[in-house]
Write an enzyme that holds these catalytic residues in place. Structure first.
Site, PDB file in Angstrom:
ATOM      1  N   HIS A  92      29.623  41.349  28.668  1.00 30.81           N
ATOM      2  CA  HIS A  92      30.484  41.264  29.861  1.00 30.81           C
ATOM      3  C   HIS A  92      31.696  42.168  29.655  1.00 30.81           C
ATOM      4  O   HIS A  92      32.390  42.056  28.641  1.00 30.81           O
ATOM      5  CB  HIS A  92      30.923  39.819  30.122  1.00 30.81           C
ATOM      6  N   ALA A  93      31.949  43.041  30.616  1.00 30.70           N
ATOM      7  CA  ALA A  93      32.992  44.061  30.465  1.00 30.70           C
ATOM      8  C   ALA A  93      34.344  43.430  30.160  1.00 30.70           C
ATOM      9  O   ALA A  93      34.695  42.399  30.737  1.00 30.70           O
ATOM     10  CB  ALA A  93      33.087  44.890  31.737  1.00 30.70           C
ATOM     11  N   HIS A 124      37.712  49.483  37.013  1.00 30.50           N
ATOM     12  CA  HIS A 124      38.329  48.163  36.898  1.00 30.50           C
ATOM     13  C   HIS A 124      38.910  47.964  35.501  1.00 30.50           C
ATOM     14  O   HIS A 124      40.076  47.595  35.335  1.00 30.50           O
ATOM     15  CB  HIS A 124      37.282  47.075  37.196  1.00 30.50           C
ATOM     16  N   GLU A 125      38.097  48.279  34.483  1.00 33.88           N
ATOM     17  CA  GLU A 125      38.553  48.068  33.097  1.00 33.88           C
ATOM     18  C   GLU A 125      39.641  49.065  32.722  1.00 33.88           C
ATOM     19  O   GLU A 125      40.601  48.732  32.041  1.00 33.88           O
ATOM     20  CB  GLU A 125      37.375  48.189  32.129  1.00 33.88           C
ATOM     21  N   HIS A 128      42.975  47.845  33.638  1.00 34.26           N
ATOM     22  CA  HIS A 128      43.591  46.937  32.659  1.00 34.26           C
ATOM     23  C   HIS A 128      44.299  47.749  31.558  1.00 34.26           C
ATOM     24  O   HIS A 128      45.429  47.453  31.191  1.00 34.26           O
ATOM     25  CB  HIS A 128      42.528  46.060  31.986  1.00 34.26           C
ATOM     26  N   GLU A 177      43.922  42.084  37.459  1.00 30.77           N
ATOM     27  CA  GLU A 177      42.564  42.364  37.974  1.00 30.77           C
ATOM     28  C   GLU A 177      42.596  43.349  39.131  1.00 30.77           C
ATOM     29  O   GLU A 177      41.565  43.905  39.501  1.00 30.77           O
ATOM     30  CB  GLU A 177      41.904  41.057  38.419  1.00 30.77           C
ATOM     31  N   HIS A 190      32.286  33.540  33.366  1.00 29.83           N
ATOM     32  CA  HIS A 190      33.650  33.022  33.244  1.00 29.83           C
ATOM     33  C   HIS A 190      33.692  31.521  33.029  1.00 29.83           C
ATOM     34  O   HIS A 190      34.628  31.008  32.415  1.00 29.83           O
ATOM     35  CB  HIS A 190      34.441  33.408  34.487  1.00 29.83           C
ATOM     36  N   TYR A 237      40.659  36.643  40.391  1.00 27.72           N
ATOM     37  CA  TYR A 237      39.885  37.648  41.131  1.00 27.72           C
ATOM     38  C   TYR A 237      40.033  37.439  42.635  1.00 27.72           C
ATOM     39  O   TYR A 237      40.061  38.385  43.411  1.00 27.72           O
ATOM     40  CB  TYR A 237      38.410  37.587  40.716  1.00 27.72           C
TER      41      TYR A 237
END
Ligand SMILES: C=C(C[SeH])C(=O)N1CCC[C@H]1C(=O)O
Ligand SMILES: [Zn+2]
Length: 597
Positions: free
Chosen positions: A320-321, A350-351, A354, A378, A480, A490
């Site tokens: 999971h990323a 998305h990552e 972060h 997020e 999650h 999210y």
């Protein structure tokens, strides 16, 4: 006197913050070692380090409590003390702390290593969620095969986690009470620093629900057209296994046969990327280049050296990323099992969002190296991805060829964005409404699956492909839930990213309200230093100020509001209402005929 006491307090908290940075670095190193090489030994090692660090946290906490920080004049100093005076799960006695770590670790490794058998070849039983099951689920249009994959995954990753989950709920609630919260639900919501957080979530849902119900009704008709009314009913919920995603959280994999104007050429990013021999590294380099074009910070050397961007073949890892801050100001990593497709194109941005947040706030005290609230963290990458997935940008990078859009192409584009962003909201809302109920004791273990599906039917309008019982535990089939990661973040992100996007587009001169040549759906902030600087200024704040201050710094608004999202999708909402009227589609859904309570 107060002046001297406050000065002494400042000395104390700054040395504590430095010590905390070293502890957090050690925790990240141990966590990385385990999740990037899942073995019993690494799991034990990780829990050992967590236990040791929790003892040190507890010692510091005893000391911090001695300071009368509530009377200090300096807002930032008070805020640092307030955050350090919340001990967290380390407040549990050692034996319970260890049990809690083991139950979460047990769920997470079960999720990461679960395998199921193929539908077409019953002897092939080495299918992992990533990339195997995900790819089959995205591509198959055989309801029987999809049902098989859905049932087998929910058995392996869901039902098997039930006992660990029940123990985790019990112990995490005990930890919540030791932190002066009623239960974990209140603890999670305290992260958002607003008294009426849950009411705000409900109001946002009321704002978006009419749009979702129109989209749901339209997609149900298109699925009925394809699979027939024995598989998809006229007025009931949509069977959850037909939506292209194991959790029905985004429906982008059914775009090809449901988009409004099928004779308009399809914007197939996955195909274009594969035809152009994209690699995982190229996706990361393109994302890094986009951030640099905004005058944001380039990925540091260690990022490229230490990240894991493709699934290893010699060991088990948590696919999971995830994005990692090692709290030393220079070691930042991403771990993901990239496949060359549109979904991972989004996930990579998305990552990287972060990581950019980590980079922007790395000069803050360790205790403020966090999102203004969990939803902000997020939303960063997704906001950038809203520009990247615009037709204008995709043409710029050669992933889409041909003409500028006409009205029908624009509706197709908004539809493509809507089956990703609009449909996600009721899914995200459900996941934590369910867990709030569990932590509050309103949902007991014998009710887990019944309550989970009642919420999913009521909010998302989906139903399981087969009857369910309390032998099942479908919620844990989502990462999650098995990994103890709060999910309202999210839901918040998918609302505020449109507020961020609209503000950045205005700063970039890409969006002008009421100017039809500068529409929000066409906005691409690429190379806009004005937008990038405004974003950087907000990100640099980390969690040093309450999030309304950060929201105001970027958007001028001090609240989460659905108006950005609703403005973005207004042309689609109008089109859906007209189309559902034309076909006489039933809006909403009647009770499901599937047994799950
Ligand atoms: C990509 C991540 C890691 Se923070 C993720 O879990 N996301 C990103 C979007 C929603 C949620 C999910 O996959 O369920
Ligand atoms: Zn994320």
């Amino acid at each position: 006197d107060l002046e001297a006491l406050e000065h002494e307090g400042r000395e104390y908290i700054l040395q504590l913050d430095r010590a905390a940075g070293i502890r957090k670095n050690r925790a990240s190193v141990a966590e990385w070692a385990y999740t990037s090489n899942i073995t019993k030994e690494n799991e034990e090692q990780r829990i050992q380090v967590q236990l040791e660090l929790s003892k040190q946290d507890k010692q510091s906490w005893e000391e911090t409590k001695m300071y009368k920080w509530q009377d200090f004049q300096d807002f930032t100093l008070r805020r640092m003390f307030k955050k350090y005076s919340q001990l967290g799960v380390s407040a549990l006695p050692d034996d319970k702390y260890k049990l809690l770590m083991q139950s979460v670790s047990g769920m997470e490794s079960n999720y990461a290593t679960s395998k199921i058998c193929s539908f077409k070849n019953a002897t092939k039983c080495d299918l992992a969620l990533e990339p195997d099951i995900t790819e089959l689920f995205a591509k198959s249009q055989d309801p029987e095969e999809l049902r098989h994959l859905w049932v087998e995954w929910h058995r392996a990753a869901g039902a098997r986690a039930r006992d660990n989950f029940t123990q985790y709920v019990q112990l995490d609630n005990e930890a919540a009470k030791l932190n002066d919260f009623k239960d974990v639900a209140e603890w999670w919501q305290a992260e958002y620093e607003v008294a009426d957080f849950e009411a705000q979530l409900a109001r946002l849902w009321e704002d978006v629900k009419p749009l979702y119900q129109q989209l749901h009704a339209y997609v149900r008709r298109r699925l009925r057209d394809k699979y027939g009314d024995q598989v998809v009913s006229q007025k009931g919920p949509i069977p959850a296994h037909l939506l292209g995603n194991m959790w029905a959280q985004t429906w982008n994999n059914i775009e090809s046969f449901t988009r409004p104007y099928p004779d308009k050429k399809e914007v197939d990013i996955t195909q274009a990327m594969q035809e152009q021999n994209y690699t995982a590294l190229k996706m990361f380099q393109m994302s890094d280049e986009f951030f640099r074009s905004l005058n944001l910070t380039a990925m540091p050397e260690k990022f490229w050296k230490n990240s894991i961007i493709e699934k290893p073949t010699d060991r088990e890892i948590v696919c999971h990323a995830s994005a990692w801050d090692f709290y030393d100001g220079e070691d930042f990593r991403i771990k993901q099992c990239t496949t060359i497709d549109y979904e991972y194109f989004q996930t990579t941005h998305h990552e990287m969002g972060h990581i950019q947040y980590f980079l922007q706030y790395r000069h803050q005290p360790v205790i403020f190296r966090d999102g203004a609230n969990p939803g902000f963290h997020e939303a960063v990458g997704d906001t950038i991805a809203l520009s990247v997935s615009s037709p204008k940008h995709l043409r710029r990078v050669g992933l889409v060829s041909g003409d500028a859009e006409d009205e029908q192409t624009e509706i197709n584009q908004l539809y493509k964005m809507g089956i990703d962003k609009i449909v996600f909201l009721p899914f995200a809302y459900t996941l934590d409404l369910f867990r709030y109920g569990v932590f509050r004791g309103e949902t007991r273990p014998e009710d887990y699956n019944c309550h989970y599906w009642q919420l999913r039917e009521a909010l998302q309008g989906v139903e399981p492909p087969v009857n369910r019982t309390e032998e099942d535990f479908d919620a844990a089939a989502k990462y999650h839930v098995s990994a103890d990661v709060e999910y309202a973040r999210y839901y918040v992100s998918f609302i505020i990213q449109f507020q961020f996007h609209r503000a950045l587009c205005q700063l970039a001169g890409e969006y002008v309200p009421e100017d039809l040549t500068k529409k929000l759906v066409d906005c691409d902030i690429y190379q806009s230093v004005a937008a990038g600087n405004a974003l950087a200024n907000m990100l640099k704040m980390g969690s040093s100020r309450p999030w309304p201050d950060a929201m105001e710094a970027l958007t001028g608004q001090r609240a989460m509001r659905a108006d950005g999202l609703l403005e973005y999708f207004r042309p689609l909402h109008d089109w859906l209402r007209a189309e559902n009227q034309r076909t006489g589609e039933h809006i909403g859904w009647e009770p499901s005929k599937i047994q799950y309570c």
